[in-house]
Design an enzyme around this catalytic site. Structure first.
Site, mmCIF file in Angstrom:
data_model
loop_
_atom_site.group_PDB
_atom_site.id
_atom_site.type_symbol
_atom_site.label_atom_id
_atom_site.label_comp_id
_atom_site.label_asym_id
_atom_site.label_seq_id
_atom_site.Cartn_x
_atom_site.Cartn_y
_atom_site.Cartn_z
ATOM 1 N N HIS A 26 0.762 -1.298 -0.161
ATOM 2 C CA HIS A 26 0.191 0.101 -0.041
ATOM 3 C C HIS A 26 0.781 1.194 0.033
ATOM 4 C CE1 HIS A 26 -2.906 -3.023 1.422
ATOM 5 N NE2 HIS A 26 -3.516 -2.476 1.112
ATOM 6 N N CYS A 68 -13.355 -5.199 5.958
ATOM 7 C CA CYS A 68 -12.549 -5.301 4.728
ATOM 8 C C CYS A 68 -11.228 -6.225 5.087
ATOM 9 C CB CYS A 68 -12.061 -4.159 3.895
ATOM 10 S SG CYS A 68 -13.550 -3.219 3.216
ATOM 11 N N GLU A 88 -11.468 -8.382 13.914
ATOM 12 C CA GLU A 88 -11.654 -6.762 13.907
ATOM 13 C C GLU A 88 -12.707 -6.631 14.814
ATOM 14 O OE1 GLU A 88 -11.719 -4.787 10.183
ATOM 15 O OE2 GLU A 88 -10.033 -5.860 9.503
ATOM 16 N N GLU A 115 -4.931 2.600 -3.125
ATOM 17 C CA GLU A 115 -5.708 1.350 -2.548
ATOM 18 C C GLU A 115 -6.271 0.738 -3.986
ATOM 19 O OE1 GLU A 115 -5.556 -1.414 -1.011
ATOM 20 O OE2 GLU A 115 -6.040 -0.673 0.673
ATOM 21 N N GLU A 117 -7.509 -2.879 -5.451
ATOM 22 C CA GLU A 117 -8.066 -4.396 -4.958
ATOM 23 C C GLU A 117 -8.962 -4.789 -5.988
ATOM 24 O OE1 GLU A 117 -7.352 -3.908 -0.227
ATOM 25 O OE2 GLU A 117 -9.273 -3.736 -0.975
#
Length: 193
Positions: A26, A68, A88, A115, A117
């Protein structure tokens, strides 16, 4: 994230082409990699929204969908969804369904971090309250689905860029998120099958 956690790199057709350390992918030249987005619903059709931890590299403090993450190399995506929701949000999942098998996006932060993806989208149904992990999540709140979708789609509610792009697709599945049809896992990109 452990220091040696890797993500799956993919080509434009969704084929795995290698792995890379999560900490290294990233930046300003982020390679396309495999991820997932999940929307957690309770039995009343409310969606769980989360606010990203303030120290996150990408979109810190931004409200977004429930969770995510990235599957580990060789990890089935539904297993990754269950693992990350537990880590999380402290949630045990009753059901996980694939909704958008080929969703993909690219977003750039004001500081230039990208980002990028290939990010299939899942629905998870739970019957318990979240217990957020402060390392990942700053805050959570439940919202009626229609109210949330309308706020984002029509009233300019601030939300993560991937969530903003996913919402028109999800909204098109119908008014009741618990009745949305599950997608065929055969439609997932090759790296996610």
């Amino acid at each position: 994230m452990t220091p040696d956690e890797h993500v799956v790199l993919v080509d434009a057709d969704g084929n795995a082409i290698g792995t890379a350390p999560k900490a290294a992918v990233h930046g300003t030249d982020t390679p396309l990699h495999l991820a997932f987005s999940s929307y957690v619903f309770d039995r009343n059709g409310r969606v769980l929204l989360s606010r990203r931890a303030l120290h996150k590299l990408t979109w810190p403090g931004v409200w977004t969908n429930s969770c995510c993450g990235h599957p580990l190399p060789g990890e089935p995506l539904p297993d990754a969804v269950v693992r990350r929701l537990s880590y999380e949000l402290g949630l045990r999942v009753d059901r996980v369904d694939l909704l958008l098998p080929r969703f993909s996006y690219r977003a750039v932060m004001d500081n230039g971090i990208v980002e990028r993806e290939l990010c299939p989208v899942y629905r998870a149904v739970v019957s318990a309250e979240a217990a957020p992990n402060a390392d990942e999540v700053d805050d959570v709140r439940w919202a009626p689905w229609k109210e949330f979708a309308d706020d984002v789609l029509h009233n300019g509610m601030a939300i993560s860029p991937w969530c903003r792009e996913q919402l028109p697709h999800l909204d098109g599945l119908g008014p009741d998120p618990l009745l949305w049809p599950a997608a065929d896992p055969a439609d997932l990109p090759p790296a996610a099958r």
